[in-house]
Design a protein around this motif. Structure first.
Motif, mmCIF file in Angstrom:
data_model
loop_
_atom_site.group_PDB
_atom_site.id
_atom_site.type_symbol
_atom_site.label_atom_id
_atom_site.label_comp_id
_atom_site.label_asym_id
_atom_site.label_seq_id
_atom_site.Cartn_x
_atom_site.Cartn_y
_atom_site.Cartn_z
ATOM 1 N N VAL A 320 1.625 7.883 -12.231
ATOM 2 C CA VAL A 320 1.780 6.476 -12.024
ATOM 3 C C VAL A 320 0.537 5.542 -11.736
ATOM 4 C CG1 VAL A 320 4.002 6.784 -10.832
ATOM 5 C CG2 VAL A 320 1.759 7.017 -9.415
ATOM 6 N N SER A 321 -0.344 6.183 -11.436
ATOM 7 C CA SER A 321 -1.817 5.526 -11.521
ATOM 8 C C SER A 321 -2.284 4.993 -12.928
ATOM 9 C CB SER A 321 -2.927 6.438 -10.861
ATOM 10 O OG SER A 321 -3.097 7.519 -11.334
ATOM 11 N N LEU A 322 -1.949 6.162 -13.910
ATOM 12 C CA LEU A 322 -2.248 5.947 -15.210
ATOM 13 C C LEU A 322 -1.426 4.820 -15.692
ATOM 14 C CD1 LEU A 322 -3.873 6.707 -17.809
ATOM 15 C CD2 LEU A 322 -2.160 8.324 -18.162
ATOM 16 N N HIS A 344 -7.502 2.642 -9.416
ATOM 17 C CA HIS A 344 -6.285 2.431 -9.656
ATOM 18 C C HIS A 344 -5.385 2.987 -9.060
ATOM 19 C CE1 HIS A 344 -8.690 0.584 -13.049
ATOM 20 N NE2 HIS A 344 -7.543 -0.142 -13.224
ATOM 21 N N MET A 345 -5.440 3.989 -8.530
ATOM 22 C CA MET A 345 -4.603 4.762 -7.482
ATOM 23 C C MET A 345 -4.341 4.067 -6.331
ATOM 24 S SD MET A 345 -2.588 7.483 -7.378
ATOM 25 C CE MET A 345 -1.321 6.863 -6.695
ATOM 26 N N ASP A 346 -5.399 3.406 -5.635
ATOM 27 C CA ASP A 346 -5.138 2.638 -4.653
ATOM 28 C C ASP A 346 -4.745 1.290 -4.728
ATOM 29 O OD1 ASP A 346 -6.132 4.504 -2.668
ATOM 30 O OD2 ASP A 346 -8.241 3.950 -2.571
ATOM 31 N N GLU A 347 -4.913 0.801 -5.842
ATOM 32 C CA GLU A 347 -4.347 -0.484 -6.380
ATOM 33 C C GLU A 347 -2.559 -0.327 -6.423
ATOM 34 O OE1 GLU A 347 -6.136 -2.570 -9.115
ATOM 35 O OE2 GLU A 347 -7.953 -2.802 -8.007
ATOM 36 N N TYR A 348 -2.343 0.864 -6.825
ATOM 37 C CA TYR A 348 -1.009 1.287 -7.162
ATOM 38 C C TYR A 348 -0.321 1.319 -5.779
ATOM 39 C CZ TYR A 348 3.133 4.008 -7.626
ATOM 40 O OH TYR A 348 4.645 4.476 -7.642
ATOM 41 N N PRO A 367 3.312 -5.220 -10.424
ATOM 42 C CA PRO A 367 3.286 -4.051 -11.397
ATOM 43 C C PRO A 367 4.367 -2.900 -11.079
ATOM 44 C CG PRO A 367 0.960 -4.825 -10.711
ATOM 45 C CD PRO A 367 2.039 -5.501 -9.811
ATOM 46 N N ILE A 368 4.632 -2.731 -10.107
ATOM 47 C CA ILE A 368 5.376 -1.653 -9.526
ATOM 48 C C ILE A 368 7.036 -1.834 -10.267
ATOM 49 C CG2 ILE A 368 6.715 -0.547 -7.670
ATOM 50 C CD1 ILE A 368 3.609 0.124 -7.689
ATOM 51 N N SER A 384 -4.712 5.788 1.998
ATOM 52 C CA SER A 384 -4.998 5.346 0.660
ATOM 53 C C SER A 384 -5.694 6.581 -0.007
ATOM 54 C CB SER A 384 -5.928 4.234 0.699
ATOM 55 O OG SER A 384 -7.209 4.659 1.360
ATOM 56 N N PHE A 385 -5.767 6.610 -1.280
ATOM 57 C CA PHE A 385 -6.312 7.755 -2.092
ATOM 58 C C PHE A 385 -8.076 7.927 -1.605
ATOM 59 C CE2 PHE A 385 -7.994 9.642 -5.796
ATOM 60 C CZ PHE A 385 -7.561 11.043 -5.673
ATOM 61 N N SER A 386 -8.537 6.807 -1.609
ATOM 62 C CA SER A 386 -9.874 7.042 -1.097
ATOM 63 C C SER A 386 -10.262 7.426 0.338
ATOM 64 C CB SER A 386 -10.618 5.337 -1.241
ATOM 65 O OG SER A 386 -9.879 4.655 -0.418
ATOM 66 N N ILE A 387 -9.432 7.249 1.111
ATOM 67 C CA ILE A 387 -9.360 7.596 2.540
ATOM 68 C C ILE A 387 -9.270 9.195 2.317
ATOM 69 C CG2 ILE A 387 -8.167 7.872 4.769
ATOM 70 C CD1 ILE A 387 -9.460 5.538 4.926
ATOM 71 N N LEU A 388 -8.225 9.755 1.715
ATOM 72 C CA LEU A 388 -8.198 11.307 1.562
ATOM 73 C C LEU A 388 -9.359 11.706 0.908
ATOM 74 C CD1 LEU A 388 -4.440 11.242 0.570
ATOM 75 C CD2 LEU A 388 -5.295 11.684 2.639
#
Length: 529
Positions: A320-322, A344-348, A367-368, A384-388
């Motif tokens: 989904v990030s792609l 892009h993962m976090d914006e998704y 976009p979703i 978020s992905f960045s937190i992980l």
């Protein structure tokens, strides 16, 4: 109930007509093209093309994903049926041996033969073309795309292009007048829109045409080895077209309504459109997308291998990030490198979190909507992905269970079974950390000013309750930065990232500390002091 459903459909269609997202804008262009009524063939046809001389790549995904988004948008605006053709030019000659296949010597013996006549070096299919076609279909199926696969060899050999090929022959001089000015002088001497298949070698020949017989539907060329004249039919798969002529011919044969292509094909679209018109066709509505750039801002090239493969992207984030990356600003050149994946993962995730709170009109431009065809999954977590990713970095995590230990403290009811998407994110974050972050991780010692500020932060964190929320923690972090003589707050956050995390940027510290734990953060600060 039916009346209610009809009312909701009309409301959706009305709002979609006002939507500003680019798939709806493109869908409205198609509606204008067809005059808001079904074409004579009974449906609107979308097409994407693929050259099967190599394996499917990230550009293939992007083109089919974006075309699918426009097709879905059109289906909201209209009840006119739609179809999507994924066309494989598998009758093209093998011009060079790919570097990423076994048995290269086997392929070298069959250079210039149609891809569906070249043996499969993987020894799985009857031909190399069939192998790559199967790879393409498996690739598209894995993403759930709805499409109809079309093989160039089957169309040519089955005679389904014959009538249009005869039109090309009848308008040969006009087609040549379009193509010759676009070619170098040397290429002009040998160019013909028709590529005969040699009866003896089976090779796709690029040779001058000596004569042509429109009524008999044949062309004649001189065999470069024997010097003899050879007459071949243009029908039944005995010839194929050069690709620009082939593209224009296909648009006429299929009556294609919409096709995308990259910026590097702008001139080709113009030439193919002219050829399509010459033989009585109408070129499709076109959409030109920008090309991908590498880490240095240079155009990505398959031969250079300077880009990011789809497998590499999917190693570090879900598909989904792609899809989100492909949705965003298709007409702008974008870097396609590892460091764009977390953002892009976090914006998704941000857009997914907003979706259910939005009015329908806003959802249509989210976009979703386009990634999930208006039916997205529920957001599983606010993490978020960045937190992980930063949690994996601080813990030097090898095992997802380490990160889950922190997550369950943050979300007590959470588990890999209940939140499978979050579990997937955690595994991706660990993979990204180990491959892309750890090799470049560099901690630095704090300056005297930073030591004082870090000690102050430690003291203030000790005064907070262990269950303090992210916003409360973030306020404390801000207050510490303001209380000390940093030239700007950015310098204070750079200190936190570089001293505590060993990297140049990082997460929102309040959210990170809430997840990591106040006591753990205090220990981390002490270790750096």
């Amino acid at each position: 109930m039916q009346a209610l459903a009809d009312h909701l459909e009309q409301e959706l269609r009305s709002l979609a007509n006002q939507a500003k997202s680019w798939p709806f804008e493109e869908a409205r262009r198609i509606l204008t093209r067809i005059g808001h009524k079904a074409p004579e063939k009974g449906y609107v046809l979308f097409e994407t093309g693929y050259g099967p001389s190599g394996l499917p790549h990230i550009g293939t995904f992007g083109e089919v994903m974006r075309t699918t988004m426009v097709k879905r948008a059109f289906e909201i605006l209209s009840d006119i049926p739609t179809r999507l053709f994924c066309f494989s030019d598998d009758m093209d000659g093998l011009r060079k041996v790919p570097e990423n296949v076994p048995n290269p010597e086997l392929l070298r013996q069959h250079l210039n033969q149609p891809l569906t006549q070249v043996p499969d070096p993987f020894e799985q299919y009857e031909s190399f073309g069939q192998h790559n076609n199967a790879m393409l279909r498996r690739f598209l199926d894995s993403f759930g795309f709805e499409y109809e696969f079309q093989s160039s060899s089957e169309w040519y050999k089955g005679g389904r292009f014959d009538d249009i090929l005869k039109l090309i022959l009848a308008h040969y001089d006009e087609v040549m007048a379009v193509m010759l000015p676009s070619l170098r002088e040397e290429r002009r001497q040998s160019y013909s829109p028709f590529l005969p298949i040699c009866p003896t070698t089976g090779q796709v020949l690029q040779v001058p045409i000596i004569s042509r017989d429109v009524e008999a539907a044949t062309i004649t060329y001189r065999d470069e080895h024997t010097g003899q004249l050879v007459e071949v039919p243009i029908t039944g798969g005995h010839c194929k077209l050069q690709w620009k002529a082939d593209w224009g011919m296909r648009w006429r044969a299929f009556d294609v309504d919409y096709e995308m292509s990259g910026k590097d094909l702008i001139d080709s679209v113009k030439l193919s459109s002219q050829i399509c018109r010459i033989i009585g066709g109408r070129p499709p509505e076109s959409f030109t997308y920008e090309l991908f750039l590498d880490e240095q801002g240079q155009k990505i090239s398959k031969s250079k291998g300077n880009g990011l493969t789809i497998d590499e992207w999917l190693t570090y984030a879900p598909d989904v990030s792609l899809a989100y990356y492909m949705f965003q600003s298709p007409r702008k050149a974008k870097r396609l490198y590892f460091d764009v994946i977390p953002r892009h993962m976090d914006e998704y995730l941000t857009y997914l979190g907003k979706f259910n709170e939005q009015e329908l009109a806003q959802k249509l431009d989210n976009p979703i909507w386009h990634i999930h065809n208006g039916k997205p999954p529920q957001a599983e977590s606010a993490l978020s992905f960045s937190i992980l990713l930063n949690l994996a970095s601080v813990c030097n995590a090898e095992d997802p269970s380490i990160l889950w230990g922190f997550v369950t403290r943050y979300q007590p009811e959470a588990s890999p079974e209940k939140l499978p998407f979050l579990d997937k994110l955690i595994k991706h974050a660990i993979a990204y950390y180990h491959d892309r972050v750890l090799p470049d991780k560099k901690y630095r010692a704090p300056s005297d000013l930073e030591k004082v500020a870090l000690a102050d932060l430690k003291t203030r964190l000790q005064s907070l309750p262990a269950v303090a929320a992210a916003e409360e923690i973030q306020t404390v972090v801000y207050d510490v930065g303001k209380a000390h003589a940093f030239p700007e707050l950015k310098a204070w956050f750079s200190c936190l990232y570089e001293v505590l995390l060993g990297q140049s940027d990082g997460p929102r510290m309040g959210s990170f500390i809430e997840l990591y734990g106040i006591n753990e953060t205090i220990s981390l600060i002490e270790s750096k002091l």
